[in-house]
Design an enzyme around this catalytic site. Structure first.
Site: not given
Ligand code: NAD
Length: 263
Positions: A151, A164
């Site tokens: 990401s 995350y």
């Protein structure tokens, strides 16, 4: 026909980016293992599309793709997924670590349970999937390709999503480390780092016009990404065109990362 004769496993491919990757790899000729945790109907939808995309490369429909259930949050399940994939197609050449999840919370409210859910799938699952895959490649003295869908948040802070970011930042360093350790075995590893892509993980964002407009303002190319924007790059990295590429992160974010840092 870049991937004709290759076998690829795409984790978490019953929807979203993983589904697009599975279809794209089949389009390029690979046999594809579609992994899912709890949505067999989504996995079946992916399989139907994989068969439509890749049928022409194979004698039998059953050689085009298969679905395998496994929870990537449990190491024993991850190991079973790799061994069942090898049993099903006789080998495995490409591993795409795509399965992932995020949970929003203020840092001081993050529960151990939610932290574990995120890190177990996004980091520990990726670590042990890569390990089981590498063991298979070592045993068979084969080269291979590992592609992690990380990401922009392997680099960019994402307040209220600290677990995350911990997981994606961990995957960044894992990838760099393994590029060095696995290079001599002929195994490459790279990260594809999406920005904001229109998939179910962004359901809340997609339904909130105000938030969506704010995100769009921060994307120089002025739109959200499509799952295909990500799968196009994965197909390239999985192919022999990328044989000399290892240890890198490739952003698919419409320019978001650099724009954000300038603000
Ligand atoms: P998604 O929610 O549509 O897909 C995630 C997939 O992972 C689902 O199929 C889900 O079932 C699977 N999964 C989750 N936990 C699992 C488990 N325990 N075992 C097996 N599978 C599991 O979201 P997406 O956008 O397609 O996300 C795919 C990957 O891309 C994720 O790793 C995500 O972090 C990453 N990513 C997405 C975006 C985005 O904007 N969509 C941005 C950056 C990174």
């Amino acid at each position: 026909m870049e991937l004709d004769g290759k076998v690829a496993l795409v984790t978490g491919s019953s929807q979203g980016i993983g589904q697009a990757i599975a279809i794209r790899l089949a389009q390029d000729g690979a046999s594809v293992v579609i992994n899912y945790r709890s949505h067999p109907e989504g996995a079946q939808e992916t399989l139907d599309k994989v068969q439509a995309a890749g049928g022409k490369f194979h004698m039998a429909q059953s050689d085009v793709g298969a679905t395998i259930q496994a929870d990537l949050g449990q190491v024993s399940e991850v190991q079973r997924l790799i061994s069942e994939s090898v049993e099903r197609f006789g080998k495995l050449d490409i591993l795409v670590n795509n399965a992932g999840l995020e949970k929003r919370a203020d840092f001081w409210d993050v529960s151990e349970e939610d932290y574990d859910k995120v890190v177990d799938v996004n980091l520990k699952g990726v670590f042990f999937a890569a390990q089981a895959f590498v063991r298979h490649l070592k045993e068979t003295k084969s080269p291979g390709k590992i592609i992690n869908i990380s990401s922009v948040h392997e680099e960019l802070p994402f307040p209220h999503f600290t677990a995350y970011c911990v997981s994606k930042g961990g995957v960044k360093m894992m990838m760099r480390n393994l590029a060095v350790e696995l290079g001599p075995l002929g195994i490459t590893i790279n990260n594809v780092a999406p920005g904001a892509i229109a998939t179910p993980i962004n359901k809340d964002l997609l339904e909130d016009k105000e938030k969506l407009n704010a995100v769009l303002k921060s994307i120089p190319l002025g739109r959200l990404g499509k799952p295909e924007d990500v799968s196009n790059l994965v197909a390239f990295l999985a192919s022999s065109n990328a044989d000399y590429i290892t240890g890198s992160t490739f952003y698919v974010d419409g320019g978001l990362l650099w724009n954000y840092q300038e603000q």
